[in-house]
Write an enzyme that holds these catalytic residues in place. Sequence first.
Site, mmCIF file in Angstrom:
data_model
loop_
_atom_site.group_PDB
_atom_site.id
_atom_site.type_symbol
_atom_site.label_atom_id
_atom_site.label_comp_id
_atom_site.label_asym_id
_atom_site.label_seq_id
_atom_site.Cartn_x
_atom_site.Cartn_y
_atom_site.Cartn_z
ATOM 1 N N ASP A 1 35.684 39.656 30.694
ATOM 2 C CA ASP A 1 36.143 38.873 31.831
ATOM 3 C C ASP A 1 37.606 39.249 32.084
ATOM 4 O O ASP A 1 38.459 39.082 31.206
ATOM 5 C CB ASP A 1 35.997 37.379 31.516
ATOM 6 C CG ASP A 1 36.358 36.515 32.707
ATOM 7 O OD1 ASP A 1 37.329 36.863 33.424
ATOM 8 O OD2 ASP A 1 35.699 35.481 32.928
ATOM 9 N N TYR B 1 41.059 35.950 43.392
ATOM 10 C CA TYR B 1 42.037 35.056 44.030
ATOM 11 C C TYR B 1 43.269 34.799 43.173
ATOM 12 O O TYR B 1 44.136 34.056 43.569
ATOM 13 C CB TYR B 1 41.381 33.726 44.439
ATOM 14 C CG TYR B 1 40.583 33.038 43.353
ATOM 15 C CD1 TYR B 1 41.219 32.340 42.331
ATOM 16 C CD2 TYR B 1 39.199 33.094 43.350
ATOM 17 C CE1 TYR B 1 40.481 31.706 41.338
ATOM 18 C CE2 TYR B 1 38.452 32.461 42.359
ATOM 19 C CZ TYR B 1 39.106 31.776 41.357
ATOM 20 O OH TYR B 1 38.372 31.167 40.373
ATOM 21 N N LYS B 2 43.343 35.422 42.000
ATOM 22 C CA LYS B 2 44.538 35.273 41.152
ATOM 23 C C LYS B 2 45.474 36.440 41.457
ATOM 24 O O LYS B 2 46.085 36.481 42.511
ATOM 25 C CB LYS B 2 44.109 35.159 39.689
ATOM 26 C CG LYS B 2 43.327 33.864 39.432
ATOM 27 C CD LYS B 2 42.689 33.776 38.061
ATOM 28 C CE LYS B 2 41.878 32.487 37.950
ATOM 29 N NZ LYS B 2 40.933 32.484 36.836
ATOM 30 N N PHE C 1 37.864 30.239 28.955
ATOM 31 C CA PHE C 1 37.834 29.381 30.132
ATOM 32 C C PHE C 1 36.439 28.739 30.152
ATOM 33 O O PHE C 1 35.431 29.438 29.993
ATOM 34 C CB PHE C 1 38.061 30.247 31.376
ATOM 35 C CG PHE C 1 38.206 29.483 32.662
ATOM 36 C CD1 PHE C 1 39.451 29.034 33.075
ATOM 37 C CD2 PHE C 1 37.104 29.214 33.459
ATOM 38 C CE1 PHE C 1 39.588 28.340 34.269
ATOM 39 C CE2 PHE C 1 37.237 28.520 34.651
ATOM 40 C CZ PHE C 1 38.489 28.077 35.054
ATOM 41 N N ARG D 1 52.367 26.271 32.247
ATOM 42 C CA ARG D 1 51.986 27.676 32.444
ATOM 43 C C ARG D 1 52.793 28.277 33.582
ATOM 44 O O ARG D 1 52.895 27.687 34.663
ATOM 45 C CB ARG D 1 50.509 27.738 32.835
ATOM 46 C CG ARG D 1 49.613 28.326 31.817
ATOM 47 C CD ARG D 1 48.168 28.450 32.270
ATOM 48 N NE ARG D 1 47.898 28.386 33.705
ATOM 49 C CZ ARG D 1 46.838 28.925 34.287
ATOM 50 N NH1 ARG D 1 45.972 29.619 33.584
ATOM 51 N NH2 ARG D 1 46.641 28.796 35.573
#
Length: 397
Positions: free
Chosen positions: A197, A222-223, A128, A371
């Site tokens: 990560d 927040y995922k 990312f 996705r």
Amino acid sequence: MSESLARRAAALDAADELAGARKLFALDDAVYLDGNSLGALPAHVPDRIADVVTRQWGQLRIRSWTEGDWWSAPERIGDRIAPLVGAAPGQIVVGDSTSVNVFKAVVGAVRLSGDPARTDVLVDATTFPTDGYIAESAARMTGRRIVPVAPGELAGALGPATAAVLLNHVDYRSGRLHDLPALTAAVHDAGAVAVWDLCHSAGALPVGLDAHGVDLAVGCTYKYLNGGPGSPAYLYVAHRHQAAFDSPLPGWTSHEDPFAMSPAYAAADGAVRGRVGTPDILSMLALEAALDVWDGVAIETVRAKSLALTDFFLECVAAYVPDGAVTSLTPAAHAERGSQVALRCADAPRVMDELIARGVIGDLRRPDVLRFGFTPLYVGFADAERAARVLGEVLEG
Ligand SMILES: *Cc1c(COP(=O)(O)O)cnc(C)c1O
């Protein structure tokens, strides 16, 4: 065909021991497959936040820092996240964004590695972007050089010049799960420090930070942890490194005696050392409330359902989608799969717009990747069947 898949979906949902968790979330009849970008809202959070705002802030005001335990929220909430990532208490602190925690962790890792002859910081070349940008800056600031490496080629890149390695547990684009135990062991064999990560694995699958000897880790909330938009991230520093962990952002709240207001810095012991400034209380307490949905949930159960969901979705895609219209980037092997399915598809932006218009919410990674995130607490097998069916309709039309 579609009738038998729909019937199987109903049977799988009926046998699903996590099915009851869905009612804990505020959802509508859309199929929400974007919880790997923004987790759904747990239905009780608005009332808890109303209490934080109107009573704790509005009435108790400054007293809430002590009487309401606002002050210790970063460590307290870190200890709530800890069991989900296989960490004993006292090693995780919540606060700041993932980007900022990547900075603390990478600089901290280089400083832990100590030896100036270790000149290289290795970073996942497919990462990312924020992780790569920040690792590059961290390397520059610490007088090291950044070396991008595909996780599959890490073994060949490690050596006596490696100071630290930053890796993603699950690749955000493809959904590939990397072998955290083996890669951590390889980093240690080279005498380097491993930073992981966990943005796309925490809350979706077992991580085993302590069991696998991870040194430092970061992740967002927040995922899969449903903490809300921009909710604070976390930093894990293994117990054995805490005394030597030297944060590049030694803010006053990480001081051993912050209210002494001393001009000289002295780091606190333990996870507190990872703090920077005043905690973001509204977001942090929204996250704390959101974590209630995990009470009594074993992450192994979540993982088993996640794999069953992604298997079933791929089976439905194979049945409903015209041959050759999509290619899965997500590994077929369970040991290499996170909790999302990524499909390469021509005209992907239009296809995703059309899916969303028909109530199937996934997301697009430009130029050509659809996705679909599977969050086992609130996505069921009927959702997977419907998403694949609608995808087939869009691609046929
Ligand atoms: C989501 C995500 C981030 C997000 O970073 P922010 O600082 O919260 O914007 C970082 N890294 C990875 C791997 C991610 O998946």
